[in-house]
Design an enzyme around this catalytic site. Sequence first.
Site, mmCIF file in Angstrom:
data_model
loop_
_atom_site.group_PDB
_atom_site.id
_atom_site.type_symbol
_atom_site.label_atom_id
_atom_site.label_comp_id
_atom_site.label_asym_id
_atom_site.label_seq_id
_atom_site.Cartn_x
_atom_site.Cartn_y
_atom_site.Cartn_z
ATOM 1 C CE LYS A 110 -7.229 -0.105 5.984
ATOM 2 N NZ LYS A 110 -8.062 0.204 4.839
ATOM 3 C CG HIS A 136 -1.871 0.998 1.424
ATOM 4 N ND1 HIS A 136 -1.595 2.271 1.855
ATOM 5 C CD2 HIS A 136 -3.209 0.963 1.203
ATOM 6 C CE1 HIS A 136 -2.725 2.969 1.899
ATOM 7 N NE2 HIS A 136 -3.719 2.199 1.511
HETATM 8 N N1 PMP Z 1 -1.653 -0.827 4.723
HETATM 9 C C1 PMP Z 1 -2.579 -1.533 4.069
HETATM 10 C C2 PMP Z 1 -2.238 -2.905 3.570
HETATM 11 C C3 PMP Z 1 -3.849 -0.985 3.870
HETATM 12 O O1 PMP Z 1 -4.773 -1.683 3.218
HETATM 13 C C4 PMP Z 1 -4.130 0.311 4.370
HETATM 14 C C5 PMP Z 1 -5.478 0.956 4.167
HETATM 15 N N2 PMP Z 1 -6.100 0.692 2.960
HETATM 16 C C6 PMP Z 1 -3.122 0.986 5.043
HETATM 17 C C7 PMP Z 1 -1.905 0.392 5.209
HETATM 18 C C8 PMP Z 1 -3.348 2.356 5.603
HETATM 19 O O2 PMP Z 1 -4.315 2.301 6.594
HETATM 20 P P1 PMP Z 1 -4.952 3.642 7.172
HETATM 21 O O3 PMP Z 1 -5.466 4.403 5.990
HETATM 22 O O4 PMP Z 1 -6.050 3.156 8.059
HETATM 23 O O5 PMP Z 1 -3.886 4.347 7.909
#
Ligand code: PMP
Length: 433
Positions: A249, A146
Amino acid sequence: MEVGALSVQLRAEQVPDLPLPASPAFDPRAARRDFPILNQTVHGKPLIWLDNAATTQKPQAVIDRLARFYAEENSNIHRAAHALAARATDAYEEAREKARRFVGAADTGEIVFVRGATEAINLVAKAWGRQHIREGDEIVVTWLEHHANIVPWQQLCAETGARLRVVPVDEDGQIRLDEYARLLNPRTRLVSLTLVSNALGTVTPAAEMVAMARSAGAVTLVDGAQAVSHMPVNVQALGCDFFVLSGHKMFGPTGIGLLYGRREVLEGMQPWQGGGNMITDVTFEKTVYQPAPMRFEAGTGNIADAVGLGAAIDYLERIGMPVIAAYEHSLLEYATAGLSTVPGLRLIGTAREKAGVLSFVLDGCRTEEVGRALDREGIAVRSGHHCAQPILRRFGVESTVRPSLAFYNTCEDLDALTAALHRIRHTLVRRGH
Ligand code: PMP
């Protein structure tokens, strides 16, 4: 497709090497009733929430806990000496203990409350990274990451003159362990990898990769943001130095997440933000910091949502993560089989080990158009780049449609998705989209 083909009477003995779940039988329809938001219609159709990788819905137990905190316990923590401060502090620290148990950390001193996975990774990049990364050092990430696990390291490399190196994946979206082994060398200072890819659903061999990184003398970070709602995790079994997750999540509130840091690593780290809460003594000449975790929690934290996250953990533990993992495994297989019946559908990410995510493109149809058409059917999915542009480009696409699962999804949800995609494809292709 036979809905009854998926039996949800999972027995504990089907899940080897894991603690026995509290209740061996799991009924997703009963679980769904715990989530009031799911009981509504959208565009006149019953809502089917398949955007769980973006965020999960909240059970009544979490909503009630937040309301109770504000109705009965709200106070700032640690500082004031009165009854409500004591109540709020207890609730906040109980949540830290629940989080410790949930990720299998040895000590609550290893659990730092942050805003989410993004903030946790930035904390490590800014605090640990600036202290330890020098020109010529190498930071290894995987192609699956990500943006939250790419950009902070890129920024650190730009500041320090270190080099970002990327582990490739194969045609199924699986880590090339042979290439990874070749990338590791005495200059490798940090390996930061996801446990589950948010764009493809690949489950990486994180424990093995952490062990290889450690043999090369590197510090390791595992991004658990997409893993923790689908499978049991244990940071000590993973062997990692850092582990991050986002509460929203995993059925908890937004704006709260965790950084786990192994005690020896956290203790050697300087804070990244300064202010109240993180000090033991301040003079104009010198400040003495608190030990971890408080030294990393400057200012008033997200107290209520930390307590809400604790309630989400209680909720998940009542069902049992091994039970959830086994059910979702069957659900993912069922969904994959359903999607394979849609003509012109190309699944992106076909790893042997997957969790929660089905990414696809539909021949002749724009992904946003498919997303909008599904929305008109009451089916919420994400279409776009999922903040993971490098891995989508690796497969030659700029965006995908991404249904993503949680334990409150049922085979009926997936039948509705498959049927809708058959109809949508027919209509869109005819219209020439
Ligand atoms: N890592 C992964 C694998 C994710 O899927 C996400 C959110 N889609 C994040 C990090 C970042 O999470 P957040 O936006 O809740 O900080």
